[in-house]
Design an enzyme around this catalytic site. Structure first.
Site, PDB file in Angstrom:
ATOM      1  N   SER A 133      23.493  25.663 -43.834  1.00  0.00           N
ATOM      2  CA  SER A 133      22.396  26.933 -44.060  1.00  0.00           C
ATOM      3  C   SER A 133      22.134  28.372 -43.341  1.00  0.00           C
ATOM      4  CB  SER A 133      21.008  26.250 -44.284  1.00  0.00           C
ATOM      5  OG  SER A 133      21.403  25.171 -45.447  1.00  0.00           O
ATOM      6  N   LYS A 152      11.733  31.265 -43.674  1.00  0.00           N
ATOM      7  CA  LYS A 152      12.465  29.728 -45.192  1.00  0.00           C
ATOM      8  C   LYS A 152      10.692  29.414 -45.725  1.00  0.00           C
ATOM      9  CE  LYS A 152      16.375  26.842 -45.544  1.00  0.00           C
ATOM     10  NZ  LYS A 152      16.876  26.214 -45.141  1.00  0.00           N
ATOM     11  N   SER A 164      21.684  26.872 -47.222  1.00  0.00           N
ATOM     12  CA  SER A 164      19.844  26.603 -48.134  1.00  0.00           C
ATOM     13  C   SER A 164      19.364  27.779 -47.911  1.00  0.00           C
ATOM     14  CB  SER A 164      19.723  26.213 -48.482  1.00  0.00           C
ATOM     15  OG  SER A 164      19.178  25.368 -47.228  1.00  0.00           O
TER      16      SER A 164
END
Length: 558
Positions: free
Chosen positions: A287, A191, A263
């Protein structure tokens, strides 16, 4: 009503006629100003009491101005560390041998495209037995990232040069008999809120899209030390919210008309689409769980204080957690084993063992389930009922349990306040206007509103959180693992606040073709038992073996 030009000060924030500003237009704070201001926080002091506080308020305001001149980058944590451990609780201290199930008899498929959905042990065996080199495997995944990444909008940066360099190094080490284990030579993605040397770390947000933090985050370094090959920085919703980032909206490979949620949007989408064997995500308030559900991946959110966040963008210092997004619970265990534990840089990390091995009998685990949540009516209830039935039929006794009856959703102001502090400069500089999302629940408005939360109320919320931690321990004293519907927001919110670990695994599909997941919850530092039960469930079902058709690329071409 406030008269035009009147300034209301709460904490470090300013308010004029409904609009936020950054410049104080009055030299002195008056009783009238503070009388109106206290309405925002539900207080009712007398004018005499307010008058007596004016000198102190002026002093506070001056202190704010002095403190604002002190540079504070995102990596500077508060001198307060959240402690998820209840009074009287002890975790295992003895380190045992980590043992994952090895794949045997694995052969290189005639159709190389099948490699995209091999799990870590299978790929590891192909590399160990030299049926394929790390360089070949890395080029294979780089090509998939180039082919499908633009449609899924799941990649911020391809780290191709670094990846090929690391792959060739891995091949030399393996050839020399220096095999490091199952992650050696295996590509992965992270990420893009984890810093990496020489490559941009964008946090998914326009103000930072060219940012370079020339340091490898602890998690990145540990995976590379295990022989891993970093092939891509993957998308996240701007500043770790949702799936909308400065370059677009990340899609679920099951239906590219739908977002991948967030996310950890790119991490889940890339794993689900077979663009990387595994990826690293983060969770503050859903997330990892949410995009894993939208993309049909297995996602592990470890206990708070398990994995160092050094080199990771801070959103909420007391709630941020880093974990793997993978194809299976076994893969998650293998990756987690490489990244957990203290690094001497993140002071929140505990030195607790992870004794995952074949000696844990899933049928001897004490397993609970949130009976009332499963009894509700929701669109994919049949999938969850089938999960419970499969476990019962396999010899797992399920005991009904309930969560503590304390305000949890109200405690989510924690994320708002800590996030506002983490991005204070963004707010006061007005560069928050550069973020793509500007709706009323987006970060710019949330951060502004959080400036009006008094420090006293924030600390009172953390005291309630202490009660939550204690009561959660009481609820789980006779339970090793419990099961929850993944949709159950009360469980998701509460356990992110208490710091308990969870793993979500695929358990079917909705009528619209989108995947569903079920949530397995563990005790603090109980990832070994948690992953053992999740692995057992995956051994008696085949949901984790399903993958999207990937025909969207052909359709787009035509």
């Amino acid at each position: 009503m406030l008269k035009k030009g009147v300034v209301v000060l709460i904490g470090a924030g300013c308010f004029i006629s409904g609009a936020f500003i950054t410049k104080v237009v009055e030299d002195k704070i008056s009783v009238g100003v503070v009388r109106e201001a206290q309405k925002l926080i539900g207080l009712n002091f007398t004018d005499a009491q307010l008058d007596s506080s004016l000198n102190k308020l002026e002093e506070f305001k001056q202190n704010y101005e002095v403190l604002r001149k002190q540079p504070l980058t995102n990596d500077v944590a508060p001198a307060l560390v959240f402690n998820p451990i209840p009074v009287g609780y002890t975790f295992e201290k003895t380190n045992g041998k980590f043992e994952a199930e090895k794949a045997s008899g694995v052969k290189l498929p005639k159709n190389r495209e099948e490699l995209a959905f091999y799990n870590v042990p299978q790929l590891a065996e192909l590399i160990r037995t030299k049926q394929i080199s790390s360089e070949e495997l890395t080029k294979f995944y780089l090509e998939r990232l180039k082919k499908y990444g633009p449609t899924l909008e799941c990649v911020t940066t391809l780290t191709e040069e670094l990846a090929l360099e690391q792959a060739r190094k891995a091949d030399k080490e393996i050839k020399a008999g220096k095999y490091k284990g199952m992650l050696h030579g295996i590509p992965f993605g992270v990420k893009d809120l984890l810093s990496t040397k020489k490559y941009k770390t964008t946090w998914g947000a326009t103000p930072y899209k060219d940012q370079v933090i020339d340091e490898d985050a602890t998690v990145v370094k540990r995976l590379q030390d295990a022989g891993g090959v970093l092939v891509a920085k993957l998308t996240l919703g701007a500043l770790a919210m949702g799936d909308v980032w400065y370059g677009g909206k990340t899609k679920s490979p099951w239906d590219i008309k739908k977002g991948s949620s967030g996310s950890s949007a790119g991490s889940a989408a890339a794993v689900a689409a077979g663009l990387v064997p595994y990826a690293i995500g983060t969770e503050t308030l859903g997330s990892i769980v949410s995009p894993s559900t939208a993309c049909g991946t297995t996602g592990l959110r470890p206990t708070f204080g398990r994995v160092s966040r050094h080199g990771a963008m801070a959103l909420s210092w007391s709630m941020d957690k880093i974990g793997p997004i993978t194809r299976s619970a076994e893969d998650a265990a293998i990756v987690f084993n490489a990244i957990y534990g203290p690094d001497g840089k993140d002071q929140s990390v505990y030195n607790a063992p992870f004794n995952y091995n074949q000696s844990i009998d899933p049928k001897k685990l004490r397993v609970g389930y949130l009976k009332k949540d499963f009894e509700r009516n929701y669109g994919f209830k049949e999938n969850d009922e089938a999960t419970l039935a499969a476990l019962r039929n396999a010899g797992i006794e399920l005991v009904p349990i309930e969560l503590p009856n304390l305000p949890a959703r109200e405690l989510t102001l924690t994320v708002s306040v800590e996030g506002a502090a983490a991005f204070d400069d963004l707010t006061r500089s007005r560069k928050d206007s550069l973020l793509v999302a500007q709706h009323k629940n987006a970060w710019p408005n949330t951060f502004r509103a959080a400036r009006f939360v008094p420090a006293v109320e924030y600390l009172q919320a953390q005291r309630v959180r202490t009660l939550l931690v204690q009561q959660m321990q009481e609820k789980l004293k006779d339970i090793d693992v419990y099961i929850s519907p993944s949709f159950a927001s009360n469980n998701l919110v509460l356990t992110n606040l208490t710091g308990h670990p969870c793993v979500v695994v695929p358990n079917g599909f909705q009528k619209n073709g989108m995947p569903t997941t079920i949530t397995f919850m563990g005790k603090l530092f109980g990832e070994a038992e948690l992953l053992t039960l999740a692995k057992f469930y995956q051994s008696i079902t085949n949901h984790d073996e399903q993958h999207p058709s990937m025909d969207f690329a052909a359709k787009k071409k035509s």
